[in-house]
Design an enzyme around this catalytic site. Structure first.
Site, PDB file in Angstrom:
ATOM      1  N   ASP A   9       0.862  -1.190   0.000  1.00 18.16           N
ATOM      2  CA  ASP A   9       0.000   0.000   0.000  1.00 18.16           C
ATOM      3  C   ASP A   9       0.902   1.245   0.000  1.00 18.16           C
ATOM      4  O   ASP A   9       1.885   1.319   0.734  1.00 18.16           O
ATOM      5  CB  ASP A   9      -0.896  -0.010   1.254  1.00 18.16           C
ATOM      6  N   ASN A  32     -12.997  -3.494   2.565  1.00 18.87           N
ATOM      7  CA  ASN A  32     -14.057  -2.483   2.658  1.00 18.87           C
ATOM      8  C   ASN A  32     -14.956  -2.519   1.419  1.00 18.87           C
ATOM      9  O   ASN A  32     -14.458  -2.590   0.293  1.00 18.87           O
ATOM     10  CB  ASN A  32     -13.434  -1.090   2.775  1.00 18.87           C
ATOM     11  N   GLN A  87     -14.440   2.369   1.849  1.00 20.26           N
ATOM     12  CA  GLN A  87     -13.825   2.038   0.556  1.00 20.26           C
ATOM     13  C   GLN A  87     -13.556   3.323  -0.234  1.00 20.26           C
ATOM     14  O   GLN A  87     -14.442   4.177  -0.354  1.00 20.26           O
ATOM     15  CB  GLN A  87     -14.741   1.103  -0.263  1.00 20.26           C
ATOM     16  N   HIS A 124     -10.398  -5.279  -3.142  1.00 19.65           N
ATOM     17  CA  HIS A 124      -9.045  -5.552  -2.635  1.00 19.65           C
ATOM     18  C   HIS A 124      -9.129  -5.937  -1.168  1.00 19.65           C
ATOM     19  O   HIS A 124     -10.069  -5.571  -0.467  1.00 19.65           O
ATOM     20  CB  HIS A 124      -8.120  -4.349  -2.826  1.00 19.65           C
ATOM     21  N   HIS A 132      -6.947  -5.818   2.446  1.00 18.07           N
ATOM     22  CA  HIS A 132      -5.824  -5.214   3.173  1.00 18.07           C
ATOM     23  C   HIS A 132      -5.253  -6.247   4.137  1.00 18.07           C
ATOM     24  O   HIS A 132      -6.007  -6.869   4.903  1.00 18.07           O
ATOM     25  CB  HIS A 132      -6.299  -4.043   4.049  1.00 18.07           C
TER      26      HIS A 132
HETATM   27  P1  5GP Z   1      -9.820   1.301   0.567  1.00 16.54           P
HETATM   28  O1  5GP Z   1      -9.949   2.570   1.373  1.00 16.54           O
HETATM   29  O2  5GP Z   1     -10.534   1.442  -0.766  1.00 16.54           O
HETATM   30  O3  5GP Z   1     -10.212   0.064   1.306  1.00 16.54           O
HETATM   31  O4  5GP Z   1      -8.268   1.141   0.299  1.00 16.54           O
HETATM   32  C1  5GP Z   1      -7.584   1.763  -0.735  1.00 16.54           C
HETATM   33  C2  5GP Z   1      -6.110   1.647  -0.393  1.00 16.54           C
HETATM   34  O5  5GP Z   1      -5.371   1.803  -1.567  1.00 16.54           O
HETATM   35  C3  5GP Z   1      -5.621   2.723   0.582  1.00 16.54           C
HETATM   36  O6  5GP Z   1      -5.023   2.086   1.711  1.00 16.54           O
HETATM   37  C4  5GP Z   1      -4.616   3.523  -0.230  1.00 16.54           C
HETATM   38  O7  5GP Z   1      -3.505   3.946   0.519  1.00 16.54           O
HETATM   39  C5  5GP Z   1      -4.224   2.546  -1.316  1.00 16.54           C
HETATM   40  N1  5GP Z   1      -3.889   3.151  -2.596  1.00 16.54           N
HETATM   41  C6  5GP Z   1      -4.588   4.097  -3.259  1.00 16.54           C
HETATM   42  N2  5GP Z   1      -3.987   4.398  -4.431  1.00 16.54           N
HETATM   43  C7  5GP Z   1      -2.885   3.601  -4.489  1.00 16.54           C
HETATM   44  C8  5GP Z   1      -1.848   3.458  -5.479  1.00 16.54           C
HETATM   45  O8  5GP Z   1      -1.831   4.127  -6.528  1.00 16.54           O
HETATM   46  N3  5GP Z   1      -0.885   2.551  -5.216  1.00 16.54           N
HETATM   47  C9  5GP Z   1      -0.876   1.791  -4.069  1.00 16.54           C
HETATM   48  N4  5GP Z   1       0.133   0.919  -3.905  1.00 16.54           N
HETATM   49  N5  5GP Z   1      -1.825   1.906  -3.126  1.00 16.54           N
HETATM   50  C10 5GP Z   1      -2.828   2.799  -3.336  1.00 16.54           C
END
Ligand code: 5GP
Ligand code: ZN
Length: 133
Positions: free
Chosen positions: A30, A86, A93, A99, A101
């Site tokens: 991440d 999420n 999300q 995805h 985590h």
């Molecule tokens: P969500 O909030 O949708 O469950 O998680 C999205 C996750 O993706 C976040 O923890 C954020 O830091 C990560 N993320 C967002 N954009 C990128 C990216 O371009 N590259 C990587 N490696 N992680 C990302």
């Protein structure tokens, strides 16, 4: 999905710190880690959330999560591991491509994954149990 950033990352169009990949998944670090070793498991095919995810991929995702979690845990010598997924904005999300985590946890480090416990209401219990009867 041409405008989905995780489709682009998963399929290698955008570079990422890739820990593992196979035909179905890419596993990356991440970019904004909650803790050292915060890892994401991305399917290579687009599904916005768990409801859209193919059953076979859903099964494979959890088996892969187990394998990656074990490797992170042994390598980083963390004390615990949160596996979080999420669905929907209200659930936190922010990227609408399924995805998982994997968040290593270290004794004494508060990273703010918590919720307040209410009491289970009788009416809620009855309503929810009816959904499954
Ligand atoms: P969500 O909030 O949708 O469950 O998680 C999205 C996750 O993706 C976040 O923890 C954020 O830091 C990560 N993320 C967002 N954009 C990128 C990216 O371009 N590259 C990587 N490696 N992680 C990302
Ligand atoms: Zn996507």
């Amino acid at each position: 999905m041409s405008d989905c950033i995780f489709c682009k990352i998963a399929n290698g169009e955008i570079p990422s710190a890739t820990l593992f990949q196979d035909d179905d998944f890419r596993v990356i670090l991440d970019v904004g880690p909650a803790s050292k070793g915060h890892t994401l498991i991305l399917p290579k095919s687009h599904a916005a959330n768990i409801y859209e995810l193919d059953d076979e991929l859903a099964g494979k995702a959890f088996i892969l999560a187990k394998k990656i979690a074990r490797k992170l845990s042994e390598g980083l010598k963390c004390d615990g591991m949160n596996i979080i997924q999420n669905n929907g904005q209200s659930a936190g999300q922010t990227v609408f491509h399924f995805h998982m985590h994997l968040i290593p946890r270290y004794e004494g480090q508060d990273i703010g994954i918590e919720w307040h416990h209410a009491e289970l209401k009788q009416e809620d219990k009855e309503e929810i149990m009816k959904l499954f009867s």
